[in-house]
Design a protein around this motif. Structure first.
Motif, mmCIF file in Angstrom:
data_model
loop_
_atom_site.group_PDB
_atom_site.id
_atom_site.type_symbol
_atom_site.label_atom_id
_atom_site.label_comp_id
_atom_site.label_asym_id
_atom_site.label_seq_id
_atom_site.Cartn_x
_atom_site.Cartn_y
_atom_site.Cartn_z
ATOM 1 N N VAL A 288 0.605 -1.093 0.727
ATOM 2 C CA VAL A 288 0.314 0.099 0.309
ATOM 3 C C VAL A 288 0.758 1.375 0.056
ATOM 4 O O VAL A 288 1.371 1.428 1.186
ATOM 5 N N THR A 289 0.664 2.046 -1.256
ATOM 6 C CA THR A 289 1.813 3.019 -0.936
ATOM 7 C C THR A 289 0.934 4.294 -0.934
ATOM 8 O O THR A 289 1.529 5.290 -1.318
ATOM 9 N N GLU A 290 -0.288 4.360 -0.788
ATOM 10 C CA GLU A 290 -0.741 5.552 -0.477
ATOM 11 C C GLU A 290 -2.294 5.388 -0.023
ATOM 12 O O GLU A 290 -2.891 4.541 0.074
ATOM 13 N N TYR A 291 -2.831 6.609 1.350
ATOM 14 C CA TYR A 291 -3.768 6.499 1.334
ATOM 15 C C TYR A 291 -4.717 7.677 1.662
ATOM 16 O O TYR A 291 -4.014 9.242 1.280
ATOM 17 N N ASP A 292 -6.022 7.396 1.279
ATOM 18 C CA ASP A 292 -6.939 9.117 1.918
ATOM 19 C C ASP A 292 -6.911 9.212 3.302
ATOM 20 O O ASP A 292 -7.070 8.697 4.907
ATOM 21 N N LYS A 293 -6.298 10.466 3.136
ATOM 22 C CA LYS A 293 -6.181 11.410 4.727
ATOM 23 C C LYS A 293 -7.723 11.632 5.399
ATOM 24 O O LYS A 293 -7.647 12.304 6.448
ATOM 25 N N GLY A 294 -8.620 11.967 4.975
ATOM 26 C CA GLY A 294 -10.074 12.820 5.056
ATOM 27 C C GLY A 294 -9.655 14.026 5.442
ATOM 28 O O GLY A 294 -8.286 14.775 4.798
ATOM 29 N N ASN A 295 -10.498 15.052 6.559
ATOM 30 C CA ASN A 295 -10.158 15.835 6.346
ATOM 31 C C ASN A 295 -10.567 15.928 8.131
ATOM 32 O O ASN A 295 -10.413 17.096 8.645
ATOM 33 N N GLY A 296 -10.475 15.042 8.899
ATOM 34 C CA GLY A 296 -10.612 15.278 10.292
ATOM 35 C C GLY A 296 -8.755 15.225 10.561
ATOM 36 O O GLY A 296 -8.786 16.412 11.748
ATOM 37 N N TYR A 297 -7.955 14.036 11.050
ATOM 38 C CA TYR A 297 -7.029 14.954 11.598
ATOM 39 C C TYR A 297 -5.897 15.678 10.619
ATOM 40 O O TYR A 297 -6.422 16.430 9.537
ATOM 41 N N ALA A 298 -5.677 16.556 11.254
ATOM 42 C CA ALA A 298 -4.664 17.919 10.615
ATOM 43 C C ALA A 298 -3.349 18.166 11.011
ATOM 44 O O ALA A 298 -2.820 17.656 9.596
ATOM 45 N N GLN A 299 -2.976 17.777 11.624
ATOM 46 C CA GLN A 299 -0.954 17.738 12.100
ATOM 47 C C GLN A 299 -0.402 17.547 12.786
ATOM 48 O O GLN A 299 -1.669 18.311 14.634
ATOM 49 N N ILE A 300 0.687 17.761 13.501
ATOM 50 C CA ILE A 300 1.383 17.657 14.820
ATOM 51 C C ILE A 300 2.596 18.797 14.671
ATOM 52 O O ILE A 300 2.564 19.741 13.579
ATOM 53 N N ALA A 301 2.633 19.808 16.065
ATOM 54 C CA ALA A 301 3.307 20.781 16.277
ATOM 55 C C ALA A 301 4.627 20.395 16.772
ATOM 56 O O ALA A 301 4.372 19.491 17.898
ATOM 57 N N ILE A 302 6.162 21.277 16.467
ATOM 58 C CA ILE A 302 6.925 21.008 17.641
ATOM 59 C C ILE A 302 7.648 22.203 17.654
ATOM 60 O O ILE A 302 7.553 23.053 16.418
ATOM 61 N N GLY A 303 7.997 21.738 18.711
ATOM 62 C CA GLY A 303 9.206 23.162 18.912
ATOM 63 C C GLY A 303 10.502 23.332 18.390
ATOM 64 O O GLY A 303 11.138 21.449 17.913
#
Length: 359
Positions: A288-303
């Protein structure tokens, strides 16, 4: 602190989020509603940067270039010309920490109730921005300046999101998985995997779903300073992702495991041991090389200590910078944003500016 709104015409962009808009670009804020004002630390302008540039696999200085930031009236260099090797070494030495993970929910009060009563989290703060038609809530197991936390976003009138197939789960460490599962059942929660040893191992785990369908893996382990311990994302090429997160993000490969019987591989990436830090769990499913990401999850923030160097090293590592580094208009928090080779989003936030926002 960071919110990316879904691509829906009925949802307005907000000042307290990363947002993509044809009019005003990208914006981020973590101010309380009552104190939306400029930070006392002001970054007025950024001149032409002293660029890193890739040439013959080296990071070399562009001839005659110069970078400076005006901070409280003084000019100070932000980055220096260094080799590729030195740039990657700097990433390892940069003071980085996973700050929070951002995603959208359809009923904020319902989700807060579930996380606090069933998972033992604390509501750290909540803010409503009615003029922008959204509300944020920050939850976790300790203060934001020292713990990895969750940022929930509720957009007025939007009660459902597509979680997608690419997002995997969040991990929460608990001392007794069975007792936690019994509590969740008593509260009407959904258990999708009963307590028991992980396949091929001895760690006791269970899986549950929150009211919006986000999965949580409960991991049985002793007391830990970071109970919110994992974010699992699926990727299409594990080795490519490992190389990217090591080079661009300065993460360490903590462990890697191949499970041919179940046709998947995992890699744990982070800034410290799994029992003491939040980590990123990357999963590759055979073929499996690609996935549907939907629109619920956004991101991670890193300092980070330097968003300018961070952006250049991301480019050097063949990552895509989606928001060039610099202070945000009106707030002066310095950020840069990027996507990894699979399109997963990350925002890097200046460490000093982040602490000032929490004030």
């Amino acid at each position: 602190m960071v919110r990316i709104i879904p691509m829906a015409s009925s949802i307005r962009p907000s000042l307290s989020s990363i947002r993509f808009s044809s009019r005003c670009g990208v914006s981020l804020s973590s101010f309380n509603n009552s104190s939306r004002r400029l930070n006392s630390f002001h970054v007025g302008c950024v001149t032409q940067s002293q660029l890193f540039s890739l040439k013959a696999s080296k990071l070399v200085r562009a001839e005659g270039s110069n970078m400076a930031v005006r901070a409280t009236g003084n000019m100070a260099p932000v980055s220096s010309a260094i080799t590729q090797e030195d740039a990657l070494d700097w990433v390892k030495k940069d003071k980085r920490r996973m700050l929070h993970v951002v995603y959208r929910v359809g009923d904020l009060d319902r989700t807060i109730k579930f996380y606090t009563e069933c998972l033992g989290m604390k509501l750290l703060r909540k803010r409503d921005i009615p003029e922008e038609r959204y509300t944020n809530a920050f939850l976790g197991y300790g203060p934001e300046d020292s713990h990895f936390v969750i940022e929930l976003t509720y957009n007025y009138g939007v009660d459902k999101y597509d979680v997608g197939a690419g997002f995997g789960h969040f991990g929460v460490a608990v001392e007794d998985v069975t007792k936690t599962v019994d509590l969740i059942k008593a509260k009407g929660g959904k258990v999708t995997r009963e307590p028991g040893p992980v396949k091929g191992g001895r760690t006791v785990i269970a899986f549950i779903e929150d009211p919006d369908g986000y999965k949580f893996e409960l991991l049985e382990r002793g007391p830990t300073p970071e109970p919110l311990c994992q974010v699992m994302l699926r990727v299409g090429d594990l080795d490519r992702s490992i190389n990217f997160y090591e080079q661009a993000f300065g993460m360490e490969l903590l462990r890697k495991r191949d499970n041919p019987e179940y046709k998947y591989k995992i890699a744990m990436m982070g800034y410290g041991p799994e029992d003491k830090n939040a980590v990123l769990e990357l999963t590759y499913n055979y073929g499996v090389t690609e996935y549907d990401k939907g629109n619920g999850y956004a991101q991670i923030a890193i300092g980070t200590n330097d968003v300018y160097k961070t952006a250049e090293v991301i480019k050097l590592s063949e990552g895509k910078v989606t928001r060039e580094p610099g202070p945000l208009p009106g707030i002066n928090t310095k950020i840069t944003a990027c996507v990894d080779p699979d399109g997963w989003k990350t925002v890097f936030v200046d460490n000093i500016d982040f602490l000032k926002e929490l004030e």
